[in-house]
Write a protein that holds these residues in place. Structure first.
Motif, PDB file in Angstrom:
ATOM      1  N   PRO A  87       0.806  -1.236   0.000  1.00  0.00           N
ATOM      2  CA  PRO A  87       0.000   0.000   0.000  1.00  0.00           C
ATOM      3  C   PRO A  87       0.832   1.277   0.000  1.00  0.00           C
ATOM      4  O   PRO A  87       0.409   2.294  -0.538  1.00  0.00           O
ATOM      5  N   ASP A  88       2.045   1.213   0.568  1.00  0.00           N
ATOM      6  CA  ASP A  88       2.908   2.402   0.592  1.00  0.00           C
ATOM      7  C   ASP A  88       3.687   2.589  -0.712  1.00  0.00           C
ATOM      8  O   ASP A  88       4.492   3.500  -0.846  1.00  0.00           O
ATOM      9  N   GLY A  89       3.448   1.692  -1.690  1.00  0.00           N
ATOM     10  CA  GLY A  89       4.104   1.803  -2.989  1.00  0.00           C
ATOM     11  C   GLY A  89       5.405   1.034  -3.092  1.00  0.00           C
ATOM     12  O   GLY A  89       6.008   0.970  -4.157  1.00  0.00           O
TER      13      GLY A  89
END
Length: 182
Positions: A148-150
């Motif tokens: 989710p944080d890339g």
């Protein structure tokens, strides 16, 4: 340390290929090398397709290639070949644009049937441009995930093999830096 230009030949905004190039560039940065990223999808289409090398964006991209000590060239594999976007850009470069430069080819694709594209499609073009082509790596799309944080996560075996070839590539790099900030 060396300056490395990581080129992503993917036309997609949500590109696993670009993530792989960025991941490799981050690994090289952690080893003390200076890295820059060039996403070919961000170049203006009309100047790129008409070979307008006077366009400021294309001129800047070509200058980054000229000033780099080495390159990471990443591409998705479509129909057993590297991307047309990458081909279009490589065709704009001078005949010996990669002379004296180590190049690490990376590829992504949906099927292991495309793995030979690195050696039979991309390697000959890089060699024709004068590159000292290092052992590359093909990674299946499904082996690349994002948190989710890339942050990127690779399949364990792909991560291990990519680290090994990145280490070999890094050991072949010159120890000078001369590319100005992008």
């Amino acid at each position: 340390m060396a300056t490395v230009l990581a080129v992503s030949g993917s036309p997609s905004r949500t590109s696993r290929t670009a993530l792989l190039a960025e991941h490799t560039a981050a690994d090289l940065r952690s080893r003390g090398h200076r890295t820059h990223l060039l996403a070919l999808r961000d170049l203006p289409a009309t100047p790129l397709l008409t070979a307008d090398t006077h366009d400021a964006s294309l001129a800047r991209a070509m200058s980054l290639v000229a000033k780099a000590d080495a390159l990471v060239v990443a591409t998705p594999i479509y129909k057993a070949a590297y991307s047309g976007l990458l081909k279009t850009f490589l065709d704009l470069l001078p005949q010996h644009a990669f002379a004296g430069k180590s190049v690490l080819p990376l590829a992504t694709g949906g099927s292991p049937a495309h793995v030979l594209a690195l050696d039979y499609a991309l390697r000959p073009v890089l060699t024709a441009l004068g590159a000292q082509v290092c052992q590359g790596r093909f990674v299946l799309d499904r082996h690349i995930t994002t948190a989710p944080d890339g942050a990127i996560a690779l399949d364990h075996d792909d991560e291990r093999q990519l680290a090994r070839i990145t280490d070999q590539f890094a050991r072949a790099l010159p120890s000078r830096t001369h590319l100005t900030a992008a």
